[in-house]
Design an enzyme around this catalytic site. Structure first.
Site, PDB file in Angstrom:
ATOM      1  N   HIS A 146       0.845  -1.532  -0.373  1.00  0.00           N
ATOM      2  CA  HIS A 146      -0.298  -0.084  -0.152  1.00  0.00           C
ATOM      3  C   HIS A 146       0.938   1.446   0.210  1.00  0.00           C
ATOM      4  CE1 HIS A 146      -3.796  -1.934   1.597  1.00  0.00           C
ATOM      5  NE2 HIS A 146      -3.255  -2.649   0.797  1.00  0.00           N
TER       6      HIS A 146
ATOM      7  N   GLU B 238       1.112   3.437   1.908  1.00  0.00           N
ATOM      8  CA  GLU B 238       0.915   4.174   3.274  1.00  0.00           C
ATOM      9  C   GLU B 238       2.667   3.338   3.636  1.00  0.00           C
ATOM     10  OE1 GLU B 238      -3.275   4.510   3.467  1.00  0.00           O
ATOM     11  OE2 GLU B 238      -1.337   3.374   1.815  1.00  0.00           O
TER      12      GLU B 238
ATOM     13  N   CYS C 208      -6.047   1.619   5.477  1.00  0.00           N
ATOM     14  CA  CYS C 208      -6.495   0.729   6.179  1.00  0.00           C
ATOM     15  C   CYS C 208      -6.798   0.147   7.482  1.00  0.00           C
ATOM     16  CB  CYS C 208      -6.462  -0.508   5.305  1.00  0.00           C
ATOM     17  SG  CYS C 208      -5.031  -1.136   4.794  1.00  0.00           S
TER      18      CYS C 208
ATOM     19  N   CYS D 259      -2.348  -0.651   7.990  1.00  0.00           N
ATOM     20  CA  CYS D 259      -1.490   0.539   7.420  1.00  0.00           C
ATOM     21  C   CYS D 259      -1.556   1.266   9.154  1.00  0.00           C
ATOM     22  CB  CYS D 259      -1.527   1.438   6.358  1.00  0.00           C
ATOM     23  SG  CYS D 259      -1.217   0.880   4.590  1.00  0.00           S
TER      24      CYS D 259
END
Length: 154
Positions: free
Chosen positions: A62, A64, A92, A95
């Site tokens: 992801h 992040e 999410c 993360c």
């Protein structure tokens, strides 16, 4: 009278969210879910990333995670207490856990994620000292996501 520090913070947040949006557009161009992130320390970008889940066939890639890894490498340590993470969409739960472990000082996001955002699962996922701000350039962040998913359905 308006508090000048509030206006200044908003200007700063919008400046760095635009950089996160540029990362999200890279993801969009690569047929990745268009999420972008930047990590800022002392007014400078120390990490950036965009979703690479499809490119790397890695569900943890992801935006992040990419930005946190880059920031930790740049700063030479895993704790990012004095940093702000700007991300185009609410993190999410995965993360948020990483953000918590990194002890990121502040998290700013654009679009809320009512389906997969961390707050749906645990509002306490972040480090207890982490502060948050949401809705920065939300319309632009949401528009990019809407455009991406509309193209998938065509």
């Amino acid at each position: 009278m308006e508090n000048p520090e509030v206006g200044s913070q908003q200007t700063t947040d919008e400046k760095f969210m635009r950089l996160a949006l540029a990362e999200a557009r890279k993801a969009f161009d690569e047929q990745e879910v268009p999420v972008g992130a930047v990590v800022v320390a002392a007014g400078a970008v120390v990490g950036r990333g965009h979703n690479l889940v499809e490119t790397l066939s890695d569900p943890t890639a992801h935006a992040e995670m990419q930005a946190l890894t880059a920031a930790a490498s740049t700063l030479g340590g895993k704790y990012l207490k004095d940093c702000t993470l700007y991300v185009t969409v609410e993190p999410c739960i995965m993360c948020a856990g990483a953000i918590g472990w990194a002890q990121v000082g502040r998290v700013v996001w654009g679009a809320d994620d009512t389906k997969r955002g961390y707050r749906r699962y645990s509002a306490e996922a972040l480090h207890p000292r982490t502060t948050t701000a949401r809705g920065v350039l939300a319309a632009e962040c949401e528009e990019l996501m809407t455009r991406f998913f509309a193209a998938l359905r065509e």
